[in-house]
Design an enzyme around this catalytic site. Structure first.
Site, PDB file in Angstrom:
ATOM      1  N   ILE A 165      -4.596  -7.145  13.843  1.00 34.83           N
ATOM      2  CA  ILE A 165      -5.518  -8.179  14.554  1.00 34.83           C
ATOM      3  C   ILE A 165      -5.829  -9.427  13.902  1.00 34.83           C
ATOM      4  CG2 ILE A 165      -6.201  -6.614  16.595  1.00 34.83           C
ATOM      5  CD1 ILE A 165      -8.527  -5.970  15.127  1.00 34.83           C
ATOM      6  N   GLY A 178      -6.996 -12.539   6.858  1.00 37.74           N
ATOM      7  CA  GLY A 178      -8.019 -13.504   6.457  1.00 37.74           C
ATOM      8  C   GLY A 178      -7.779 -13.633   4.942  1.00 37.74           C
ATOM      9  N   GLY A 179      -8.592 -14.205   4.233  1.00 39.11           N
ATOM     10  CA  GLY A 179      -8.726 -14.394   2.816  1.00 39.11           C
ATOM     11  C   GLY A 179      -8.311 -13.474   1.838  1.00 39.11           C
ATOM     12  N   MET A 180      -9.031 -12.190   2.177  1.00 40.83           N
ATOM     13  CA  MET A 180      -8.838 -11.012   1.500  1.00 40.83           C
ATOM     14  C   MET A 180      -8.142 -10.165   1.917  1.00 40.83           C
ATOM     15  SD  MET A 180     -13.082 -11.073   0.624  1.00 40.83           S
ATOM     16  CE  MET A 180     -13.060 -11.206   2.510  1.00 40.83           C
ATOM     17  N   GLY A 181      -7.575  -9.956   3.106  1.00 41.89           N
ATOM     18  CA  GLY A 181      -6.743  -9.132   3.424  1.00 41.89           C
ATOM     19  C   GLY A 181      -6.518  -8.984   4.993  1.00 41.89           C
ATOM     20  N   VAL A 197      -6.798  -7.213   9.117  1.00 41.77           N
ATOM     21  CA  VAL A 197      -7.679  -6.426   9.701  1.00 41.77           C
ATOM     22  C   VAL A 197      -6.715  -5.827  10.885  1.00 41.77           C
ATOM     23  CG1 VAL A 197      -9.623  -6.244  11.228  1.00 41.77           C
ATOM     24  CG2 VAL A 197      -9.395  -7.966   9.470  1.00 41.77           C
ATOM     25  N   LYS A 220     -10.803  -3.102   8.080  1.00 38.64           N
ATOM     26  CA  LYS A 220     -10.346  -4.097   7.214  1.00 38.64           C
ATOM     27  C   LYS A 220      -9.663  -3.567   5.818  1.00 38.64           C
ATOM     28  CE  LYS A 220     -11.752  -8.521   5.546  1.00 38.64           C
ATOM     29  NZ  LYS A 220     -12.305  -9.804   6.095  1.00 38.64           N
ATOM     30  N   ASP A 225     -20.336 -15.782   3.981  1.00 41.52           N
ATOM     31  CA  ASP A 225     -19.164 -16.420   4.267  1.00 41.52           C
ATOM     32  C   ASP A 225     -19.523 -16.595   5.929  1.00 41.52           C
ATOM     33  OD1 ASP A 225     -16.924 -17.816   4.708  1.00 41.52           O
ATOM     34  OD2 ASP A 225     -15.698 -15.901   4.610  1.00 41.52           O
TER      35      ASP A 225
END
Lengths: 796, 188
Positions: free
Chosen positions: A86, A89-92, A94, A111, A203
């Site tokens: 769904i 993002g910056g880190m992985g 979801v 996540k 963030d």
């Protein structure tokens, strides 16, 4: 695959391609007609045509790379079946997931953090998940669980809130100004709640704020960025901050704090009021501008203060952002002004500290009330945040001494107030003890970058030890208590050894730490940090034994430390703390060999190979771009210790002088930035001592005297500052003796005898200040007596 | 070898059929793409704006600037880039699958997993593409350029020297065939 098959396939594709030229509804008939009585061709062509019927978006133009990235979508995580991705993002990524077979439909968002995670990061994330799971607020997506996938990737299981991110919600629904302010109030309330629970969002951005289908605000991704930043400096600013919403000081390496969250809220408010058609109220613009001021100290110090002003506006009262004449239009994004290190942190501390202390005082007068207890818990949480989180962040910045000092003084007030509370649970004692211990570390334990006030440090550690003493005798002490006990005893040992010269006491402390660690290491909660600490304690034992003159045993303990840490290094070859302590283990082993050989009147040649290993490791750790000040300090120390041995040996003396010059230059360059840093001042003095000796041995008497006189001035200044510190006095004694000895070798008896006289005075003062002078100290005094007797017989 | 080491006449030599020049170009592009792709795949942090075609075009522009190149060469270089990207992604997928097998990780191993969920199983896709090459190399080329290289139909039309509408039709039909092949892939 036969060529006949290939021919059939080719004709089938050609047929489908021709069919694509007619209307979609007629394609099936077109194929059936064109295939005639060729059944196989018809079947294949229709099958191919059907493949497109599901309208699935696949094989997009240029989709190769994106598809490769989502290929790693897992099937199942932590007992939840993954349904679909769904977000990314910056880190992985979801995923939407469900618990199969659950009685009720329970969808969650999972996540997964794509990261080459270290053991330390995983441990930190486990801790963080527990913290985040405690955040329960209607406007914060609840954290349920988490763990690591079999690939070792950390994941978080969170409340799934179907809805749209804030920016899309605004675009699609164009809510009224009042509705926008309601949204913003909810955002602020949840951030303020999180701050009171030690959690910084880090963030805050419209993409992390969801408006659910029911119209509720849900903040996601609370605090997750934190551990990742610590893990990977290169990632810190670039990937864990949404561009435009991160405070400007963070781009310059300042730590995230409550005040950087305030900045992000200010930017969000500005966008909320600018993105609507009604006239922009000036007061609201002023509030947004003040919150997002580029200078941290110009912002609202807390989210509560921001909310108070917002409420004032909504109730038609005057807002402080305007009252105080904030030049808000000009201030906003004014840009690249120099950032004062830690100023924002300081502002936050001041507010936090006063509320903490008030709460503690409040509970002392009215302890029975439930509300008081809740405030008490909040206060504890906040203080821990200040002492541990903020201080850690701040130490990473060079030149942050003043900020650190402020943290110490406010924290201390709090801990003293807390110690006096009637509550006495083990958990609270552990917490208080750890707090004191941290402050002691900050105040002046020479083992860390510090403020250089050892007397104060000693007092704080005594308070810590008093709180944690129960762990030694209590058979049901948990891992946390044992860890605190070991840490505090190790710190005490280091202080006794380095500051008071009480090596017996140091040995006892280290032994107590070791005993607690051996209990702790059998528990499942034991982690890599505990094993590193265990290695470090062996090294402390080795050092105190060396000073007690038990060289064989000192060598044995250093070897135990080397063995423990080498084992750890094999398992975690890149773990910084392991490497750092292992480097020290080699150095201490070298020192133990040196002491043993020197005592036996043998050249300390056996030590050189150990020093070489240690210095090489420290050099590579210290040359890392982001090396901490402490690492650089220890590299200098390693150079110095090797040179001490090298200077004893004719063939190695040139190398020794080389090491000393390197060490001195490095130290002076660091002191240029932070002139009051005790650790580096101590190093410089020691370097001068060894250098003077080495120069003298090389026959450069004039240089040797000049170096020693430089050192003497430094030592005299130290004693003037702390006249009752036996450690400083002993250094003074050694420096006088050094100068006198050079003079004596030159036959300059008047200068020599005056020097010995000063040396004796200093040493007698040392003896009067410590409980029992060590053997070597008594020996020094006897030696001086003999020398002064000689002087007497020369009528000097 | 990096882009800056490219001999200025390499593109001309490659176009003249010098296979050594082609291999060198392939190596340069492979290293470029592999470095970028491995970062992206490991962290999964591709900014949304970074499409495959940007990546490929970027590399081509760098080679273009570093060498004595005519405009017409650009499209040929793009086609070569697509082939390189296909190889990079296939190698990455193989590596990843090897690791998964070693670690006994179950991810998306059910038969319908691949294309149906919108994900590409690269090894299955590679098998299908190899088969498509045997059936119709021209359509396989188009898929490669479009899917792996992100080339526009105009660019492909220029390379293949056919009309834009032909390319569009061939791409559509080839896509359908591939989807069918992936859904019935049994050798995975």
């Amino acid at each position: 695959m036969t060529s006949a098959d290939n021919d059939l396939e080719r004709r089938a594709i050609d047929l489908v391609e021709a069919a694509l030229c007619v209307d979609a509804a007629q394609r099936k008939a077109f194929i059936e007609d064109a295939a005639g009585d060729d059944d196989r061709l018809r079947q294949r062509a229709l099958a191919i045509l059907r493949a497109g019927a599901d309208n699935q978006r696949s094989l997009q133009t240029g989709g190769g790379l994106a598809d490769a990235m989502s290929e790693a979508m897992p099937y199942e995580i932590g007992g939840f079946k993954i349904e679909r991705e769904i977000g990314r993002g910056g880190m992985g990524a979801v995923y939407l997931a469900r618990r199969p077979g659950a009685d009720f439909d329970h969808a969650v968002a999972i996540k997964v953090v794509r990261s080459a995670a270290s053991v330390r990061l995983l441990e930190r994330l486990r801790f963080e998940r527990r913290t985040l799971a405690q955040l329960k607020h209607p406007n914060i997506a609840q954290m349920y669980d988490g763990g690591e996938t079999p690939d070792g990737e950390p994941y978080f299981v969170m409340e799934y809130a179907p809805g749209a991110p804030l920016h899309l919600h605004l675009k699609n629904n164009a809510p009224s100004l009042m509705a926008r302010l309601d949204i913003f109030s909810n955002i602020c309330a949840s951030v303020a709640y999180a701050h009171k629970n030690l959690v910084i969002h880090r963030d805050l951005a419209p993409s992390n704020i969801l408006i659910t289908d029911e119209g509720n605000v849900k903040l996601i991704d609370f605090g997750i960025a934190q551990s990742l930043e610590e893990e990977d400096d290169a990632l810190a600013s670039a990937l864990t901050m949404t561009e435009g919403y991160g405070a400007p000081e963070r781009l310059k390496g300042a730590p995230a704090s409550t005040i950087t969250d305030v900045y992000s809220l200010g930017v969000i408010l500005r966008e909320l009021i600018e993105g609507q058609s009604a006239p922009r109220p000036a007061d609201l613009a002023a509030i947004a501008a003040k919150a997002s001021a580029s200078q941290p100290e110009e912002r609202y110090p807390t989210v509560d203060a921001l909310m108070a002003d917002l409420n004032a506006y909504r109730e038609g009262r005057a807002v402080s952002a305007v009252d105080k004449g904030w030049p808000y239009e000009a201030v906003r994004f004014a840009g690249r002004r120099k950032f004062a290190v830690g100023a924002g942190v300081l502002a936050a501390i001041a507010v936090i500290a006063s509320s903490v202390i008030m709460s503690v005082l409040y509970i002392r007068t009215d302890a029975a009330e439930e509300r008081a207890l809740r405030r008490f818990d909040e206060a504890r949480a906040l203080a821990a945040f200040m002492i541990f989180d903020i201080y850690d962040d701040v130490t990473q910045l060079d030149g942050s001494l003043t900020v650190r000092e402020k943290i110490v003084s406010t924290s201390l007030d709090y801990l003293d107030a807390l110690s006096a509370t009637p509550e006495s649970s083990a958990a609270l004692r552990v917490e208080i003890a750890r707090g004191y211990q941290r402050l002691a570390e900050v105040a002046g334990n020479p083992g860390s970058v510090n403020l250089g006030r050892r007397a104060e440090a000693s007092e704080l550690l005594a308070k810590a030890a008093e709180q944690i003493e129960f762990a030694r005798t209590s058979s049901d002490a948990n891992a946390e208590a044992l860890r605190a006990y070991a840490t505090i005893n190790r710190a005490l040992g280091t202080l006794e050894w380095t500051s008071k010269g009480n090596f017996d006491k140091a040995r006892e402390n280290y032994a107590a730490a070791e005993a607690a660690l051996s209990r702790l290491l059998k528990m499942p909660e034991a982690g890599i940090d505990d094993r590193v600490l265990d290695g470090a304690v062996s090294l402390g034992l080795s050092q105190s034994l060396r000073f007690l003159g038990e060289y064989e045993e000192s060598i044995a303990q250093a070897q135990r430390g080397v063995a423990k840490l080498e084992t750890l290094q094999e398992e975690h070859p890149n773990d910084f703390d392991t490497l750092f302590n292992l480097a020290h283990a080699y150095i201490y082993l070298g020192e133990a060999h040196t002491s043993k050989d020197m005592q036996a009147d043998i050249l300390p040649e056996a030590s050189l190979s150990h020093f070489d290993k240690g210095v090489a490791m420290l050099r590579s750790l210290a040359s890392a771009e982001n090396a901490a000040p402490l690492t650089r300090a220890q590299y200098i120390s390693g150079l110095l210790k090797r040179s001490f041995s090298a200077c004893q040996i004719d063939y190695a003396r040139a190398q020794g002088v080389d090491d000393l010059n390197k060490a001195e230059a490095l130290t002076r360059s660091i002191l240029d930035i932070e002139p009051d840093n005790d650790l580096f001042n101590e190093r410089l003095s020691y370097i001068l001592y060894v250098k003077s000796e080495c120069q003298n041995k090389l026959g450069d008497v004039e240089a040797a005297i000049a170096t020693a006189e430089d050192l003497l001035r430094r030592r005299q200044a130290q004693v003037a500052r702390e006249p009752e510190n036996p450690d400083y006095l002993e250094h003074l004694y050694r420096t006088h003796y050094l100068l006198a000895d050079i003079a004596k070798q030159q036959g300059d008896w008047p200068a020599a005898c005056a020097g010995f006289d000063h040396a004796e005075a200093a040493m007698k003062r040392v003896a009067s200040l410590i409980d029992a002078p060590a053997d070597y100290q008594k020996e020094n005094l006897r030696n001086l007596e003999d020398l002064l007797h000689d002087c007497g017989s020369r009528n000097l | 070898m990096t882009v800056t080491d490219i001999p200025s006449d390499i593109i001309r030599r490659w176009r003249d059929g010098d296979s050594d020049a082609r291999d060198r170009l392939f190596t340069i592009l492979y290293n470029e793409f592999a470095a970028i792709a491995s970062t992206l795949l490991r962290r999964q942090t591709a900014p949304v704006s970074l499409a495959t075609s940007d990546l490929v075009n970027e590399a081509v522009i760098r080679i273009f600037n570093a060498s004595d190149l005519e405009i017409v060469d650009r499209t040929h270089l793009l086609a070569l880039s697509a082939r390189v990207m296909r190889q990079v992604l296939l190698d990455a997928a193989r590596r990843r699958n090897r690791q998964k097998r070693r670690g006994l990780i179950v991810t998306l191993s059910d038969a319908q997993g691949g294309a149906a969920s919108g994900n590409a199983d690269y090894e299955a896709l590679e098998r299908a593409l190899v088969r498509l090459t045997a059936i119709d190399p021209e359509r396989a080329d188009i898929v490669e350029m479009r899917y792996f290289g992100g080339l526009t139909v105009e660019e492909i039309a220029l390379i293949k020297d056919v009309s834009i509408s032909t390319i569009k039709r061939k791409w559509e039909a080839a896509r359908l065939w591939l989807k069918d092949a992936l859904e019935h892939d049994i050798s995975g």
